[in-house]
Design an enzyme around this catalytic site. Sequence first.
Site, PDB file in Angstrom:
ATOM      1  N   GLY A 227      17.424 -69.361  12.490  1.00 38.92           N
ATOM      2  CA  GLY A 227      18.015 -67.806  12.148  1.00 38.92           C
ATOM      3  C   GLY A 227      18.835 -67.657  13.428  1.00 38.92           C
ATOM      4  N   PRO A 269      17.023 -75.304  13.917  1.00 41.25           N
ATOM      5  CG  PRO A 269      18.291 -75.767  15.830  1.00 41.25           C
ATOM      6  CD  PRO A 269      16.971 -75.840  15.352  1.00 41.25           C
ATOM      7  N   GLY A 270      19.949 -75.546  11.958  1.00 39.27           N
ATOM      8  CA  GLY A 270      21.177 -75.993  11.181  1.00 39.27           C
ATOM      9  C   GLY A 270      22.495 -75.714  11.764  1.00 39.27           C
ATOM     10  NE  ARG A 307      27.613 -70.557   4.858  1.00 40.50           N
ATOM     11  CZ  ARG A 307      28.183 -69.361   5.474  1.00 40.50           C
ATOM     12  NH1 ARG A 307      29.080 -69.139   5.977  1.00 40.50           N
ATOM     13  NH2 ARG A 307      27.143 -68.621   5.783  1.00 40.50           N
ATOM     14  CE1 TYR A 311      24.117 -68.229   0.563  1.00 40.23           C
ATOM     15  CE2 TYR A 311      25.434 -69.733   1.821  1.00 40.23           C
ATOM     16  CZ  TYR A 311      24.380 -69.636   1.086  1.00 40.23           C
ATOM     17  OH  TYR A 311      23.463 -70.601   1.038  1.00 40.23           O
ATOM     18  CB  CYS A 337      40.120 -73.260 -13.675  1.00 39.84           C
ATOM     19  SG  CYS A 337      41.716 -74.006 -13.624  1.00 39.84           S
ATOM     20  CD  GLU A 338      34.199 -69.778 -11.719  1.00 33.24           C
ATOM     21  OE1 GLU A 338      33.855 -68.667 -11.698  1.00 33.24           O
ATOM     22  OE2 GLU A 338      34.139 -70.692 -12.531  1.00 33.24           O
ATOM     23  CE1 TYR A 365      22.498 -75.003   5.061  1.00 34.61           C
ATOM     24  CE2 TYR A 365      23.551 -73.783   6.900  1.00 34.61           C
ATOM     25  CZ  TYR A 365      22.513 -74.359   6.192  1.00 34.61           C
ATOM     26  OH  TYR A 365      21.025 -74.532   6.811  1.00 34.61           O
TER      27      TYR A 365
HETATM   28  C1  LIG Z   1      17.912 -74.117   5.939  1.00 34.73           C
HETATM   29  C2  LIG Z   1      16.945 -74.180   6.743  1.00 34.73           C
HETATM   30  C3  LIG Z   1      16.789 -74.117   8.034  1.00 34.73           C
HETATM   31  C4  LIG Z   1      18.212 -73.910   8.841  1.00 34.73           C
HETATM   32  O1  LIG Z   1      18.708 -72.770   8.762  1.00 34.73           O
HETATM   33  P1  LIG Z   1      20.234 -72.511   9.464  1.00 34.73           P
HETATM   34  O2  LIG Z   1      20.483 -71.058   9.157  1.00 34.73           O
HETATM   35  O3  LIG Z   1      21.255 -73.456   8.989  1.00 34.73           O
HETATM   36  O4  LIG Z   1      19.798 -72.545  10.996  1.00 34.73           O
HETATM   37  C5  LIG Z   1      15.822 -74.160   8.717  1.00 34.73           C
HETATM   38  N1  LIG Z   1      14.500 -74.086   8.270  1.00 34.73           N
HETATM   39  C6  LIG Z   1      14.445 -74.465   6.965  1.00 34.73           C
HETATM   40  C7  LIG Z   1      12.950 -74.408   6.222  1.00 34.73           C
HETATM   41  C8  LIG Z   1      15.648 -74.336   6.193  1.00 34.73           C
HETATM   42  O5  LIG Z   1      15.466 -74.200   4.641  1.00 34.73           O
END
Ligand SMILES: *Cc1c(COP(=O)(O)O)cnc(C)c1O
Length: 410
Positions: A227, A269-270, A307, A311, A337-338, A365
């Site tokens: 988050g 984190p991602g 995204r 989103y 085509c969208e 993403y």
């Molecule tokens: C997607 C996800 C994350 C990573 O979220 P970010 O917003 O990219 O940091 C972490 N934990 C779980 C379980 C997720 O599904």
Amino acid sequence: MSVNESIQRLNAIPFDEITKSYQTPCFVYVGEKIEEQYQRLTKAFQKADVKIKYALKANNNISILKILKNQGAGLDAVSLEEVKLGLYTGFKSEEILFTPNSISFSEIVEAVELGVQINIDNISLLEQFGNKYGSSVPCCVRINPHIVAGGNSHIQTGHIDSKFGISIHQLRHVLRIVEKEKIVVNGLHMHTGSDILDASVFIQASEILFDAAVNFKHLEFLDFGSGFKVAYKVDDITTDIEELGEKITSRFNEFCKEYGKALSLWFEPGKFLVSEAGYLLVNVNVIKQTTATVFAGINSGQNHLIRPMFYDAYHHIYNLSNPTGTPRIYSVVGNICETDTFAMDRKINEIREGDTLAIFNAGAYGYTMSNNYNSRPRPAEVLWYKGKISLIRRRETFEDIIKAMLPTEI
Ligand SMILES: *Cc1c(COP(=O)(O)O)cnc(C)c1O
């Protein structure tokens, strides 16, 4: 990092050479930026036994995974295929956390056989898990604390009717199953959504996890999910990681004393690790002027970066070919085509047909959410790391589009 720093970093990349060798559209990732983010995060939490489980759904390229592995990260995998990708890259099974949702029990069984840490997010699977494994295989339990982080409703996972996690209000039910089946719960987990801005929201959610944690005797870690917010717009406010680190670690260490055992503090984190490290380089095919709008039509679309459409996400766009041109107002659109609008009424340095644009925050993403809609191939992925350009995924071809189709007599 601010968008302005992103611009500086972009200008240090030999993008001419990259586009000459690998054409556009292509994703370019800056390896050092990923390392910087990892180090910033671990430093902020250094007073606790912190472990980072990178959420590889953000970017699954094995070269990116290797950079994070070398930094000391583990993985958060949400599918068996992600687990296998992690093992294939060289992560040890015990470094991988498997956090699936709405899967069948047979997938959990397969993951247990692969030796990864299981994270269970519903009562029915917890019961099946206990019935099969009893105390022989530990598992983590995903709790939904019902704390809703601010921002975009598409990426919140903590609200009362969310499909993710086991409601904190069902804790008694969880405890009855755990007790009856003698399940060894070695971790508690929460992941409330993708946009936590201030420490107080995080603290609030963690208090709920601490309250729940005292009921479990075999804990080894608490996983606070992710988050952490990164900058998308020029004046975006981002999570103050250092402040969060101070507050969380001191409260966490205090809790460990109460609990009577030093636990590990996990995050997964991602976006925070990879978003700002990536740019999607595209070329402008056409400029089209209608009665009210100037469109810049690019050689990419929602098939490569969904995204903005999925989103309503803001992605900064920078004209690499004309960075000092007079700013004008454009709608940047894709070739699908969208309605695939990347930016509406956006002020960008004058765009001419043939210009190369960079779309920011494409490290997370981007590729992993890309698809073959309109039968178009996915772009190439290029890594800029230690002064070297490497092609880390080739551009798809027409052959890739048809390779899984089986011709039959019609
Ligand atoms: C997607 C996800 C994350 C990573 O979220 P970010 O917003 O990219 O940091 C972490 N934990 C779980 C379980 C997720 O599904």
